[in-house]
Design a protein around this motif. Structure first.
Motif, PDB file in Angstrom:
ATOM      1  N   VAL A  97      30.679  28.436  48.402  1.00 43.55           N
ATOM      2  CA  VAL A  97      31.985  28.266  47.764  1.00 43.55           C
ATOM      3  C   VAL A  97      31.795  27.642  46.392  1.00 43.55           C
ATOM      4  CG1 VAL A  97      34.246  27.150  47.946  1.00 43.55           C
ATOM      5  CG2 VAL A  97      33.065  27.919  50.014  1.00 43.55           C
ATOM      6  N   ALA A  98      32.519  28.169  45.404  1.00 44.55           N
ATOM      7  CA  ALA A  98      32.578  27.526  44.090  1.00 44.55           C
ATOM      8  C   ALA A  98      33.959  26.912  43.909  1.00 44.55           C
ATOM      9  CB  ALA A  98      32.291  28.526  42.984  1.00 44.55           C
ATOM     10  N   ILE A  99      34.002  25.715  43.325  1.00 40.73           N
ATOM     11  CA  ILE A  99      35.263  25.003  43.114  1.00 40.73           C
ATOM     12  C   ILE A  99      35.299  24.512  41.673  1.00 40.73           C
ATOM     13  CG2 ILE A  99      36.722  23.094  43.836  1.00 40.73           C
ATOM     14  CD1 ILE A  99      35.350  23.118  46.532  1.00 40.73           C
ATOM     15  N   SER A 100      36.326  24.925  40.948  1.00 40.54           N
ATOM     16  CA  SER A 100      36.449  24.514  39.553  1.00 40.54           C
ATOM     17  C   SER A 100      36.992  23.090  39.464  1.00 40.54           C
ATOM     18  CB  SER A 100      37.388  25.461  38.801  1.00 40.54           C
ATOM     19  OG  SER A 100      38.742  25.163  39.100  1.00 40.54           O
ATOM     20  N   ALA A 101      37.007  22.574  38.245  1.00 40.29           N
ATOM     21  CA  ALA A 101      37.604  21.267  38.009  1.00 40.29           C
ATOM     22  C   ALA A 101      39.116  21.366  38.081  1.00 40.29           C
ATOM     23  CB  ALA A 101      37.176  20.740  36.643  1.00 40.29           C
ATOM     24  N   ILE A 170      33.297  32.875  47.614  1.00 44.22           N
ATOM     25  CA  ILE A 170      34.684  32.648  47.191  1.00 44.22           C
ATOM     26  C   ILE A 170      34.721  31.544  46.145  1.00 44.22           C
ATOM     27  CG2 ILE A 170      35.063  31.025  49.099  1.00 44.22           C
ATOM     28  CD1 ILE A 170      37.956  32.036  49.274  1.00 44.22           C
ATOM     29  N   VAL A 171      35.554  31.709  45.128  1.00 44.96           N
ATOM     30  CA  VAL A 171      35.743  30.667  44.121  1.00 44.96           C
ATOM     31  C   VAL A 171      37.204  30.244  44.123  1.00 44.96           C
ATOM     32  CG1 VAL A 171      36.063  32.388  42.271  1.00 44.96           C
ATOM     33  CG2 VAL A 171      35.503  30.020  41.689  1.00 44.96           C
ATOM     34  N   ALA A 202      31.482  35.120  41.833  1.00 47.53           N
ATOM     35  CA  ALA A 202      32.104  35.138  43.157  1.00 47.53           C
ATOM     36  C   ALA A 202      32.561  36.524  43.571  1.00 47.53           C
ATOM     37  CB  ALA A 202      33.298  34.186  43.181  1.00 47.53           C
ATOM     38  N   ARG A 203      32.549  36.747  44.874  1.00 48.93           N
ATOM     39  CA  ARG A 203      33.085  37.988  45.436  1.00 48.93           C
ATOM     40  C   ARG A 203      34.601  37.959  45.503  1.00 48.93           C
ATOM     41  NH1 ARG A 203      30.362  38.324  51.103  1.00 48.93           N
ATOM     42  NH2 ARG A 203      31.735  40.139  51.240  1.00 48.93           N
ATOM     43  N   ARG A 204      35.191  36.775  45.572  1.00 48.10           N
ATOM     44  CA  ARG A 204      36.636  36.650  45.753  1.00 48.10           C
ATOM     45  C   ARG A 204      37.152  35.475  44.948  1.00 48.10           C
ATOM     46  NH1 ARG A 204      39.613  35.042  51.501  1.00 48.10           N
ATOM     47  NH2 ARG A 204      41.782  35.306  50.785  1.00 48.10           N
ATOM     48  N   ASP A 227      43.132  39.689  38.532  1.00 56.44           N
ATOM     49  CA  ASP A 227      41.745  39.377  38.941  1.00 56.44           C
ATOM     50  C   ASP A 227      41.712  38.527  40.205  1.00 56.44           C
ATOM     51  OD1 ASP A 227      40.606  40.753  36.821  1.00 56.44           O
ATOM     52  OD2 ASP A 227      40.681  39.006  35.484  1.00 56.44           O
ATOM     53  N   ALA A 228      42.827  37.896  40.560  1.00 58.70           N
ATOM     54  CA  ALA A 228      42.857  37.016  41.732  1.00 58.70           C
ATOM     55  C   ALA A 228      43.112  37.811  42.999  1.00 58.70           C
ATOM     56  CB  ALA A 228      43.936  35.949  41.569  1.00 58.70           C
ATOM     57  N   SER A 229      42.284  37.578  44.005  1.00 55.47           N
ATOM     58  CA  SER A 229      42.550  38.153  45.321  1.00 55.47           C
ATOM     59  C   SER A 229      43.733  37.454  45.973  1.00 55.47           C
ATOM     60  CB  SER A 229      41.317  37.994  46.218  1.00 55.47           C
ATOM     61  OG  SER A 229      40.212  38.687  45.686  1.00 55.47           O
ATOM     62  N   THR A 230      43.826  36.127  45.769  1.00 54.09           N
ATOM     63  CA  THR A 230      44.879  35.326  46.386  1.00 54.09           C
ATOM     64  C   THR A 230      45.350  34.270  45.402  1.00 54.09           C
ATOM     65  OG1 THR A 230      43.849  35.608  48.559  1.00 54.09           O
ATOM     66  CG2 THR A 230      45.474  33.842  48.354  1.00 54.09           C
TER      67      THR A 230
END
Length: 272
Positions: A97-101, A170-171, A202-204, A227-230
Motif C-alpha cells: 500500500v502507498a499512502i500520500s501525505a 493500491i495507493v 500503483a495498480r489502483r 484516474d481514480a478507481s474509488t
C-alpha cells in the motif's frame, strides 16, 4: 482584550498557518468558545476569513495557498475519521500500500493497525510515525525521503526516484482540491510531481477527500478525476459533485460521519 484586538490576533494566526481551530483560539486568547465563534462570524462577514467546521481558513482559495499540517488536522475531523475508517476496509491483508501525505491519510494510517502483513510506502512523516507506533512485527514501512513541505509531505527528486522503483497494489491519496475541470490538485508543484509518481506506482488509485475539497483548485493537477478507481468522501458532497464523480470514477463512496454508514455509486465509467 477588546474584540478588535482579538480579531487582529486571529488574523495573525491565520496568516501564519493558513487555518485556525476554535479550540486553539480559545486556549490562546483565554476566552469562551462562543466569543471566538462571534469573532469569526464578524471576520467572515468582512470577507477576511472563510468559516469551516471547527474553525476558519484564509479567504479566496488562492491556488498557491498551502496550510500547515497542524492547521488542517483540526478541520472536518468527524468527516475525515469516517472516511478513513471506510477506506481502511478496502485494504486486503498482505497488500503493498502507498499512502500520500495529508490529514485524511494520517487518519487512515491509524485505522490500518489491525490489518496484518502490510508493506506500506509513504512520503508522510506523520503517517510513518503512526504506523511505527503500532509496532506490528509483520509490517514493513518504507519512508521515501525528500524535501519536507508545510503539509509534512516529503517531495522532490529523492521521493520520486524511490517511488519509480516500487510497485504497489493500491495507493491512497489525499488532495488539496478536486474539481470537475481541474481534477485532483495541490498548491505545491513538487508535491504534484511526487503524487504523480505515486499514482504511477500503483495498480489502483483511491482518493480520500472530505466534501469541502470539492471546487477547490490548487496550482498543479496530479491526476484527472477519471484516474481514480474509488473516491471516498462524505454525505456533505454537493449534488452536482456527486453526479460528476459518479460519471468519472469507478466507485463513489459517501460516508455519513454521524452513523458511519456508506452509500455507494458504481456506474459504468464515463468517457475519460
Amino acid at each position: 482584550m477588546l474584540a478588535p484586538q482579538r480579531q487582529a490576533l486571529i488574523l495573525e494566526q491565520l496568516e501564519a498557518t493558513g487555518g485556525v481551530r476554535v479550540s486553539d483560539l480559545v486556549r490562546i486568547l483565554g476566552v469562551s468558545d462562543m466569543t471566538i465563534r462571534r469573532d469569526l462570524e464578524v471576520l467572515a462577514r468582512r470577507g477576511l476569513v472563510d468559516k469551516v467546521h471547527g474553525g476558519a481558513t484564509r479567504p479566496g482559495g488562492r491556488a498557491t495557498d498551502e496550510p500547515g499540517f497542524a492547521a488542517k488536522s483540526g478541520l472536518q475531523q468527524p468527516e475525515k475519521e469516517a472516511i478513513a475508517r471506510a477506506a481502511a476496509k478496502l485494504v486486503e491483508p498482505g497488500s503493498a500500500v502507498a499512502i500520500s501525505a495529508g490529514t485524511t491519510t494520517w487518519a487512515l494510517a491509524r485505522h490500518l493497525s489491525h490489518v496484518p502483513g502490510l508493506t506500506v510506502v509513504t512520503n508522510s512523516v506523520p503517517v510513518a510515525d503512526v504506523l511505527r507506533q503500532s509496532e506490528r512485527p509483520d509490517r514493513t514501512v518504507i519512508l521515501t525521503g525528500g524535501v519536507r513541505t508545510p503539509s509534512d509531505a516529503l517531495v522532490g527528486a529523492v521521493a520520486i526516484s524511490a517511488l519509480h522503483s516500487l510497485h504497489v497494489d493500491i495507493v491512497f491519496l489525499g488532495v488539496h482540491g478536486m474539481d470537475e475541470h481541474a481534477g485532483y490538485t495541490t498548491p505545491n508543484l513538487q508535491e504534484a510531481e511526487t503524487n504523480r509518481a505515486m499514482v504511477e506506482s500503483a495498480r489502483r488509485l483511491v482518493v480520500v477527500a472530505d466534501s469541502t475539497k470539492w471546487g477547490t483548485v490548487g496550482l498543479s493537477r496530479f491526476a484527472r478525476l477519471a484516474d481514480a478507481s474509488t473516491v471516498v468522501s462524505d454525505v456533505g458532497l454537493p449534488r452536482h459533485a456527486r453526479t460528476v464523480l459518479s460519471d468519472n470514477v469507478g466507485e463513489l463512496l459517501l460516508i455519513d460521519p454521524s452513523t458511519g454508514e456508506s452509500t455507494s455509486s458504481s456506474p459504468a465509467r464515463g468517457a475519460s
